[in-house]
Design a protein around this motif. Structure first.
Motif, PDB file in Angstrom:
ATOM      1  N   PHE A   1      30.751  76.885   7.877  1.00 32.86           N
ATOM      2  CA  PHE A   1      32.083  77.331   8.289  1.00 32.86           C
ATOM      3  C   PHE A   1      32.690  78.181   7.181  1.00 32.86           C
ATOM      4  O   PHE A   1      32.489  77.916   5.987  1.00 32.86           O
ATOM      5  N   THR A   2      33.466  79.160   7.554  1.00 26.56           N
ATOM      6  CA  THR A   2      34.260  79.934   6.589  1.00 26.56           C
ATOM      7  C   THR A   2      35.683  80.018   7.127  1.00 26.56           C
ATOM      8  O   THR A   2      35.918  79.798   8.331  1.00 26.56           O
ATOM      9  N   PRO A   3      36.656  80.348   6.274  1.00 25.96           N
ATOM     10  CA  PRO A   3      38.025  80.484   6.780  1.00 25.96           C
ATOM     11  C   PRO A   3      38.153  81.496   7.912  1.00 25.96           C
ATOM     12  O   PRO A   3      39.023  81.354   8.779  1.00 25.96           O
ATOM     13  N   ASP A   4      37.269  82.481   7.939  1.00 24.22           N
ATOM     14  CA  ASP A   4      37.334  83.516   8.974  1.00 24.22           C
ATOM     15  C   ASP A   4      36.457  83.222  10.184  1.00 24.22           C
ATOM     16  O   ASP A   4      36.588  83.896  11.216  1.00 24.22           O
ATOM     17  N   CYS A   5      35.546  82.274  10.071  1.00 22.00           N
ATOM     18  CA  CYS A   5      34.657  81.926  11.185  1.00 22.00           C
ATOM     19  C   CYS A   5      34.416  80.428  11.168  1.00 22.00           C
ATOM     20  O   CYS A   5      33.508  79.942  10.481  1.00 22.00           O
ATOM     21  N   ARG A   6      35.216  79.735  11.905  1.00 18.42           N
ATOM     22  CA  ARG A   6      35.168  78.273  11.946  1.00 18.42           C
ATOM     23  C   ARG A   6      35.724  77.802  13.283  1.00 18.42           C
ATOM     24  O   ARG A   6      36.529  78.513  13.911  1.00 18.42           O
ATOM     25  N   PRO A   7      35.329  76.634  13.727  1.00 15.44           N
ATOM     26  CA  PRO A   7      35.990  76.067  14.899  1.00 15.44           C
ATOM     27  C   PRO A   7      37.344  75.486  14.495  1.00 15.44           C
ATOM     28  O   PRO A   7      37.567  75.184  13.319  1.00 15.44           O
ATOM     29  N   GLU A   8      38.225  75.341  15.434  1.00 20.91           N
ATOM     30  CA  GLU A   8      39.508  74.700  15.156  1.00 20.91           C
ATOM     31  C   GLU A   8      39.328  73.196  14.921  1.00 20.91           C
ATOM     32  O   GLU A   8      40.085  72.595  14.160  1.00 20.91           O
ATOM     33  N   VAL A   9      38.308  72.635  15.563  1.00 20.03           N
ATOM     34  CA  VAL A   9      38.136  71.176  15.567  1.00 20.03           C
ATOM     35  C   VAL A   9      36.667  70.812  15.512  1.00 20.03           C
ATOM     36  O   VAL A   9      35.831  71.497  16.109  1.00 20.03           O
ATOM     37  N   ILE A  10      36.335  69.738  14.781  1.00 18.83           N
ATOM     38  CA  ILE A  10      35.049  69.070  14.963  1.00 18.83           C
ATOM     39  C   ILE A  10      35.330  67.691  15.565  1.00 18.83           C
ATOM     40  O   ILE A  10      36.277  67.007  15.166  1.00 18.83           O
ATOM     41  N   GLY A  11      34.517  67.319  16.530  1.00 16.94           N
ATOM     42  CA  GLY A  11      34.649  66.007  17.158  1.00 16.94           C
ATOM     43  C   GLY A  11      33.398  65.193  16.900  1.00 16.94           C
ATOM     44  O   GLY A  11      32.287  65.648  17.187  1.00 16.94           O
ATOM     45  N   MET A  12      33.557  63.989  16.342  1.00 13.17           N
ATOM     46  CA  MET A  12      32.410  63.148  15.977  1.00 13.17           C
ATOM     47  C   MET A  12      32.337  61.930  16.879  1.00 13.17           C
ATOM     48  O   MET A  12      33.325  61.228  17.081  1.00 13.17           O
ATOM     49  N   SER A  13      31.118  61.692  17.412  1.00  7.29           N
ATOM     50  CA  SER A  13      30.921  60.572  18.321  1.00  7.29           C
ATOM     51  C   SER A  13      29.530  60.007  18.102  1.00  7.29           C
ATOM     52  O   SER A  13      28.839  60.363  17.159  1.00  7.29           O
ATOM     53  N   GLY A  14      29.095  59.143  19.005  1.00  7.78           N
ATOM     54  CA  GLY A  14      27.793  58.520  18.876  1.00  7.78           C
ATOM     55  C   GLY A  14      27.198  58.253  20.248  1.00  7.78           C
ATOM     56  O   GLY A  14      27.361  59.074  21.152  1.00  7.78           O
ATOM     57  N   GLY A  15      26.666  57.029  20.445  1.00  9.31           N
ATOM     58  CA  GLY A  15      26.773  55.832  19.636  1.00  9.31           C
ATOM     59  C   GLY A  15      28.149  55.583  19.045  1.00  9.31           C
ATOM     60  O   GLY A  15      29.158  55.923  19.602  1.00  9.31           O
ATOM     61  N   GLU A  16      28.140  54.978  17.888  1.00  7.00           N
ATOM     62  CA  GLU A  16      29.366  54.659  17.154  1.00  7.00           C
ATOM     63  C   GLU A  16      29.398  55.469  15.866  1.00  7.00           C
ATOM     64  O   GLU A  16      28.703  55.162  14.895  1.00  7.00           O
ATOM     65  N   ALA A  17      30.222  56.537  15.880  1.00  7.10           N
ATOM     66  CA  ALA A  17      30.268  57.453  14.741  1.00  7.10           C
ATOM     67  C   ALA A  17      30.657  56.756  13.449  1.00  7.10           C
ATOM     68  O   ALA A  17      30.144  57.090  12.370  1.00  7.10           O
ATOM     69  N   LEU A  18      31.553  55.774  13.518  1.00  9.56           N
ATOM     70  CA  LEU A  18      32.055  55.145  12.297  1.00  9.56           C
ATOM     71  C   LEU A  18      31.039  54.225  11.623  1.00  9.56           C
ATOM     72  O   LEU A  18      31.302  53.727  10.528  1.00  9.56           O
ATOM     73  N   LEU A  19      29.879  54.025  12.247  1.00  6.90           N
ATOM     74  CA  LEU A  19      28.793  53.356  11.523  1.00  6.90           C
ATOM     75  C   LEU A  19      28.339  54.216  10.343  1.00  6.90           C
ATOM     76  O   LEU A  19      27.778  53.707   9.373  1.00  6.90           O
ATOM     77  N   ARG A  20      28.591  55.519  10.439  1.00  5.75           N
ATOM     78  CA  ARG A  20      28.253  56.447   9.351  1.00  5.75           C
ATOM     79  C   ARG A  20      29.555  56.887   8.675  1.00  5.75           C
ATOM     80  O   ARG A  20      29.897  58.076   8.637  1.00  5.75           O
ATOM     81  N   ALA A  21      30.263  55.910   8.141  1.00  4.52           N
ATOM     82  CA  ALA A  21      31.608  56.154   7.617  1.00  4.52           C
ATOM     83  C   ALA A  21      31.621  57.220   6.525  1.00  4.52           C
ATOM     84  O   ALA A  21      32.497  58.096   6.506  1.00  4.52           O
ATOM     85  N   SER A  22      30.685  57.157   5.613  1.00  7.56           N
ATOM     86  CA  SER A  22      30.671  58.136   4.519  1.00  7.56           C
ATOM     87  C   SER A  22      30.419  59.546   5.038  1.00  7.56           C
ATOM     88  O   SER A  22      31.019  60.516   4.558  1.00  7.56           O
ATOM     89  N   LEU A  23      29.544  59.671   6.033  1.00  7.33           N
ATOM     90  CA  LEU A  23      29.265  60.982   6.609  1.00  7.33           C
ATOM     91  C   LEU A  23      30.495  61.507   7.341  1.00  7.33           C
ATOM     92  O   LEU A  23      30.838  62.699   7.234  1.00  7.33           O
ATOM     93  N   VAL A  24      31.171  60.642   8.093  1.00  7.06           N
ATOM     94  CA  VAL A  24      32.403  61.046   8.785  1.00  7.06           C
ATOM     95  C   VAL A  24      33.409  61.591   7.783  1.00  7.06           C
ATOM     96  O   VAL A  24      33.998  62.666   7.971  1.00  7.06           O
ATOM     97  N   ARG A  25      33.602  60.853   6.690  1.00  8.56           N
ATOM     98  CA  ARG A  25      34.571  61.290   5.677  1.00  8.56           C
ATOM     99  C   ARG A  25      34.159  62.628   5.056  1.00  8.56           C
ATOM    100  O   ARG A  25      34.976  63.544   4.923  1.00  8.56           O
ATOM    101  N   ASP A  26      32.898  62.753   4.692  1.00  9.95           N
ATOM    102  CA  ASP A  26      32.435  63.980   4.042  1.00  9.95           C
ATOM    103  C   ASP A  26      32.580  65.196   4.953  1.00  9.95           C
ATOM    104  O   ASP A  26      32.996  66.277   4.521  1.00  9.95           O
TER     105      ASP A  26
END
Length: 354
Positions: free
Chosen positions: A55-80
């Motif tokens: 992603f760059t400031p000039d070419c990026r999505p407005e939003v990323i959406g994280m899901s699974g399964g259960e996305a929060l099982l990968r808490a560190s990855l979600v945060r990063d």
């Protein structure tokens, strides 16, 4: 970030991208669309990190959406991922089955850091989740989540607008959170584990006519790094039609994937007409049949692709597409709710919206 903002962006091609971070989940819900379990597959972090890093400031999505399964099982990855996305101006959402509400340990430090990194968290809940996570426990945890993240919503699933369980759950949520937690209300579908036991006539086959597909607006980076044009579980299944595969996160950057999502003719046609009308107008078909099944077979016809391309590159086609995109953007959240939500409960999505 409020649910209304999310749904408005959901209508805009390439305004967002979904990450299916894992197929693992500690819950065993009887209707699970991904048939997830704790032993399901889970790949490395790299596919998701590489996309966000492109992603760059000039070419990026407005939003990323994280899901699974259960996305929060990968808490560190979600945060990063959320923190990396924010550095270029992209907001982060996650959906959770609220598994941590039943563990007795509450929100662990790792979970807290992940949740705090988000702009919005959606809690998925219904009678199947309630068998796994008691309602009082879920409510208690959601109160805690509301202190950590700017936006919170719930996605509730019922067997129809008059499902007694659904009606009672909605009333309980409104009372518990004083109408400050918006809800997207959907109906149960015969997919995933529900295929084994659930059939319904609640979602009839669309009649002949234009039925645009908004699901094809946001790509999905799948569990293994394959990037799909549609986040629908039909597309995420083992059989992946070539025309719905945008690329591979191991080699393709967001600018490349975004360009493909916006310019692939069949996808543009599906977003404008829907697969049934697209086949009727430009190929052999009567405009009826299985909606997603028809979409998965559109790439089988080279003649259809040629005709769709010819139309979309014509002055009439370009003008019609521009008008359709403008109408869709103007309709925003109500158009999405009218297509994928339960009409009788669509006003619940605006709770807390100011």
């Amino acid at each position: 970030m409020h649910l209304v903002e999310m749904l408005r962006l959901r209508m805009v091609p390439a305004a967002g991208v979904y990450f299916a971070l894992t197929r693992r989940c500690p819950l065993s819900c009887a209707h699970c669309s991904t048939e997830s379990s704790l032993s399901s597959e889970q790949y490395g972090d790299e596919p998701f990190r590489r996309i966000v890093d492109s992603f760059t400031p000039d070419c990026r999505p407005e939003v990323i959406g994280m899901s699974g399964g259960e996305a929060l099982l990968r808490a560190s990855l979600v945060r990063d991922l959320a923190e990396a996305a924010r550095r270029v101006g992209t907001r982060a959402l996650a959906m959770s089955g609220m598994y941590f509400a039943r563990t007795g340990e509450g929100i662990t430090p790792a979970l807290r850091r992940a949740i705090e990194s988000l702009d919005h968290l959606t809690a998925s809940y219904d009678r199947f989740h309630e068998r796994e996570v008691p309602r009082r426990d879920m409510f208690r945890a959601l109160h805690q989540v509301r202190e950590l993240v700017p936006g919170v919503s719930m996605q509730l699933t019922g067997e129809g607008p008059d499902d007694p369980y659904l009606v009672e759950l909605i009333e309980d949520v409104r009372r518990e959170f004083a109408d400050e937690v918006p809800m997207l209300v959907t109906t149960l579908a015969s997919v995933g584990r529900a295929r084994e036991w659930f059939t319904t006539d609640a979602a009839p086959v669309p009649a002949a006519g234009v039925e645009p597909c908004f699901q094809a607006s946001w790509p999905l980076v799948g569990y293994d790094g394959t990037v799909l044009a549609c986040p629908s579980r039909h597309a995420a299944a083992p059989h992946r039609p070539a025309h719905l595969v945008l690329g591979d996160s191991a080699v393709d950057s967001w600018p490349v994937l975004r360009q493909r999502a916006l310019t692939t003719h069949l996808l543009r046609g599906v977003r404008m007409f829907g697969p049934l009308e697209l086949r009727r107008r430009f190929g052999a078909g009567d405009g009826t049949g299985n909606y997603c099944g028809t979409c998965s077979r559109l790439g089988d016809s080279a003649e259809l692709d040629v005709e769709v391309t010819r139309f979309l590159e014509s002055p009439k086609g370009r003008a019609l597409e521009a008008a359709a995109l403008a109408v869709t953007k103007h309709a925003g959240d109500q158009a999405y709710l009218g297509t994928y939500g339960v009409a009788a409960h669509r006003e619940l999505a605006t709770l807390g919206w100011r």
